[in-house]
Design a protein around this motif. Structure first.
Motif, short mmCIF file in Angstrom:
data_model
loop_
_atom_site.label_atom_id
_atom_site.label_comp_id
_atom_site.label_asym_id
_atom_site.label_seq_id
_atom_site.Cartn_x
_atom_site.Cartn_y
_atom_site.Cartn_z
N TYR A 133 -24.85 12.82 -13.77
CA TYR A 133 -25.30 11.70 -14.60
C TYR A 133 -24.83 10.39 -13.98
O TYR A 133 -23.68 10.27 -13.55
CB TYR A 133 -24.73 11.80 -16.02
CG TYR A 133 -25.40 12.84 -16.88
CD1 TYR A 133 -26.61 12.57 -17.53
CD2 TYR A 133 -24.82 14.08 -17.05
CE1 TYR A 133 -27.22 13.52 -18.32
CE2 TYR A 133 -25.43 15.05 -17.85
CZ TYR A 133 -26.62 14.76 -18.47
OH TYR A 133 -27.22 15.70 -19.25
N LYS A 134 -25.72 9.39 -13.97
CA LYS A 134 -25.37 8.06 -13.50
C LYS A 134 -25.83 7.05 -14.55
O LYS A 134 -26.95 7.14 -15.06
CB LYS A 134 -26.02 7.75 -12.15
CG LYS A 134 -25.66 8.73 -11.04
CD LYS A 134 -24.17 8.71 -10.74
CE LYS A 134 -23.79 9.77 -9.70
NZ LYS A 134 -22.33 9.86 -9.49
N ARG A 135 -24.95 6.09 -14.85
CA ARG A 135 -25.21 5.16 -15.93
C ARG A 135 -25.11 3.72 -15.46
O ARG A 135 -24.36 3.41 -14.53
CB ARG A 135 -24.21 5.36 -17.07
CG ARG A 135 -24.05 6.79 -17.53
CD ARG A 135 -22.74 6.98 -18.26
NE ARG A 135 -22.47 8.37 -18.59
CZ ARG A 135 -21.99 9.27 -17.74
NH1 ARG A 135 -21.73 8.91 -16.50
NH2 ARG A 135 -21.78 10.50 -18.10
N ALA A 136 -25.83 2.85 -16.14
CA ALA A 136 -25.67 1.40 -16.01
C ALA A 136 -25.74 0.87 -17.43
O ALA A 136 -26.83 0.69 -17.99
CB ALA A 136 -26.75 0.80 -15.13
N ILE A 137 -24.58 0.64 -18.05
CA ILE A 137 -24.53 0.40 -19.50
C ILE A 137 -23.56 -0.73 -19.84
O ILE A 137 -22.70 -1.11 -19.03
CB ILE A 137 -24.09 1.67 -20.26
CG1 ILE A 137 -22.71 2.13 -19.76
CG2 ILE A 137 -25.11 2.79 -20.12
CD1 ILE A 137 -22.09 3.23 -20.58
N VAL A 138 -23.69 -1.23 -21.05
CA VAL A 138 -22.64 -2.05 -21.66
C VAL A 138 -22.17 -1.32 -22.91
O VAL A 138 -22.91 -0.53 -23.50
CB VAL A 138 -23.09 -3.48 -22.01
CG1 VAL A 138 -23.68 -4.16 -20.80
CG2 VAL A 138 -24.08 -3.49 -23.17
N ARG A 139 -20.92 -1.61 -23.30
CA ARG A 139 -20.34 -0.92 -24.45
C ARG A 139 -19.49 -1.89 -25.24
O ARG A 139 -18.97 -2.87 -24.70
CB ARG A 139 -19.47 0.24 -23.94
CG ARG A 139 -19.27 1.36 -24.95
CD ARG A 139 -17.88 1.94 -24.85
NE ARG A 139 -16.90 0.97 -25.29
CZ ARG A 139 -15.60 1.20 -25.33
NH1 ARG A 139 -15.11 2.34 -24.92
NH2 ARG A 139 -14.77 0.25 -25.75
N THR A 140 -19.39 -1.65 -26.53
CA THR A 140 -18.51 -2.46 -27.36
C THR A 140 -17.08 -2.35 -26.86
O THR A 140 -16.70 -1.36 -26.24
CB THR A 140 -18.58 -2.00 -28.83
OG1 THR A 140 -18.39 -0.57 -28.88
CG2 THR A 140 -19.93 -2.34 -29.44
#
Length: 372
Positions: A133-140
């Motif tokens: 899995y590869k992600r490009a995210i923002v998180r709280t």
């Protein structure tokens, strides 16, 4: 025989069978006979088709120049009659493909973020790549005292090219501990048997997890907007027409988690609080952005528009108007986040405030070409 038993369990008797204008077949199943109620904790439920939740005070997005998708997808036969719900018919081929589905993303992902809370945009790092899995995210921001009763976004719709057992998705993810709720769009030949961009939901309650209605848990109430639906005629063109749809997960006063879709926040259905342990209360974490999956020894697929973000919503895949709801059900705009990318050379993510017409919105701009 095992497959036949599974098909019988998933495909409940149909009051009517209907088809979308894209050729997908759905059964109109009696509300009380849908697969959700096969869950052992929902056997003695008192839910009904007209259940009306008391939800948070959601601020609707309006006055933008971006085109929202119409929910009219049915052929001339129309949608399902009152008292029934549309559920995509599962075939033997579907079940054989589903056996190749990868395990879900690691729910321990949250614990691996590091960064300083003094920054308006934290840089996250993930100590274990969790492989494919590869992600490009923002998180709280990481805070064990967070209490979120919902979260939402308006996501642009793209159709990244995937092959074989790859998939590429945009998603809103809300979670606490080992309980996870997700909604977004997804291109996934293993799950769907085609390369169309489709609406998906996913939930994980402890060790139980599944997409859409493949396992009991999510109770459908809407007769018009089905899960798994194709966005075939609403795919954004980079630098041209941009299509988007609004997605929200919201907790009612009882504690059930509702899925809302579209500018009018149509109630699609809900996950009852009794099937959860950690999400029987409030959520502590929310993520927005893109994720891809790739089996070993093949190049990684594109994410979003297939390009790195350029800080312009006409060219970048995005989640805009990202927000959360607090314990009182009041919507709260997001101004400080953690950003995270598994491989900066393949995928990137930005958190920016951009103008759309006369208004400005918080944008999560994400994407990338993938590669080896």
């Amino acid at each position: 025989m095992e497959l036949e038993k599974q098909l019988e369990l998933l495909n409940k008797p149909a009051i009517k069978t209907i088809k979308t204008k894209y050729g997908d077949i759905y059964d109109c199943v009696d509300f009380y006979k849908q697969h959700a109620f096969d869950h052992p904790l929902l056997k003695d439920h008192n839910f009904h088709p007209k259940v009306k939740p008391t939800l948070s005070r959601i601020k609707k997005n309006s006055d933008t120049s971006i085109t929202s998708r119409s929910s009219t997808i049915w052929s001339k036969d129309g949608g399902c009659p009152s008292g029934t719900v549309p559920i995509k018919k599962i075939t033997k081929d579907d079940l054989l493909r589903h056996r190749r589905m990868p395990p879900p993303e690691n729910v321990k992902f949250d614990a691996q973020f590091v960064g300083s809370n003094n920054n308006s945009e934290q840089k996250g790092s993930y100590k274990s790549a969790q492989g494919r899995y590869k992600r490009a995210i923002v998180r709280t921001l990481k805070d064990p005292n967070n209490k979120f009763s919902g979260a939402g976004m308006a996501a642009s719709l793209y159709n990244p090219r995937v092959e074989g057992e790859q998939h590429s998705a945009c998603r809103l993810k809300i979670y606490k501990g080992s309980d996870v709720l997700q909604v977004g769009w997804r291109v996934d030949p293993t799950l769907y048997g085609d390369n169309k961009t489709r609406l998906f939901i996913h939930f994980q309650a402890g060790k139980i997890h599944c997409f859409n209605t493949l396992c009991p848990g999510f109770i459908i109430v809407n007769t018009e907007i089905p899960l798994d639906m194709s966005f075939e005629d609403s795919i954004s063109q980079r630098g041209g027409m941009i299509w988007e749809t609004t997605m929200y997960i919201d907790r009612d006063v009882v504690g059930n988690w509702w899925l809302l879709i579209g500018n009018n926040y149509e109630q699609i259905g809900f996950w009852p609080h009794r099937i959860f342990t950690d999400l029987a209360g409030f959520a502590t974490n929310v993520e927005w952005g893109g994720v891809v999956y790739c089996p070993p020894n093949v190049p990684k697929p594109p994410m979003g528009s297939g390009f790195f973000p350029s800080e312009h919503f006409d060219y970048d895949a995005y989640c805009r108007s990202i927000e959360v709801s607090d314990v009182k059900g009041e919507t709260v705009a997001i101004h400080r986040v953690i950003t995270h990318t598994d491989n900066f050379n393949e995928y990137r993510v930005l958190f920016k405030r951009l103008k759309v017409g006369k208004k400005s919105f918080s944008f999560v701009l994400y994407g990338g070409h993938g590669g080896w």
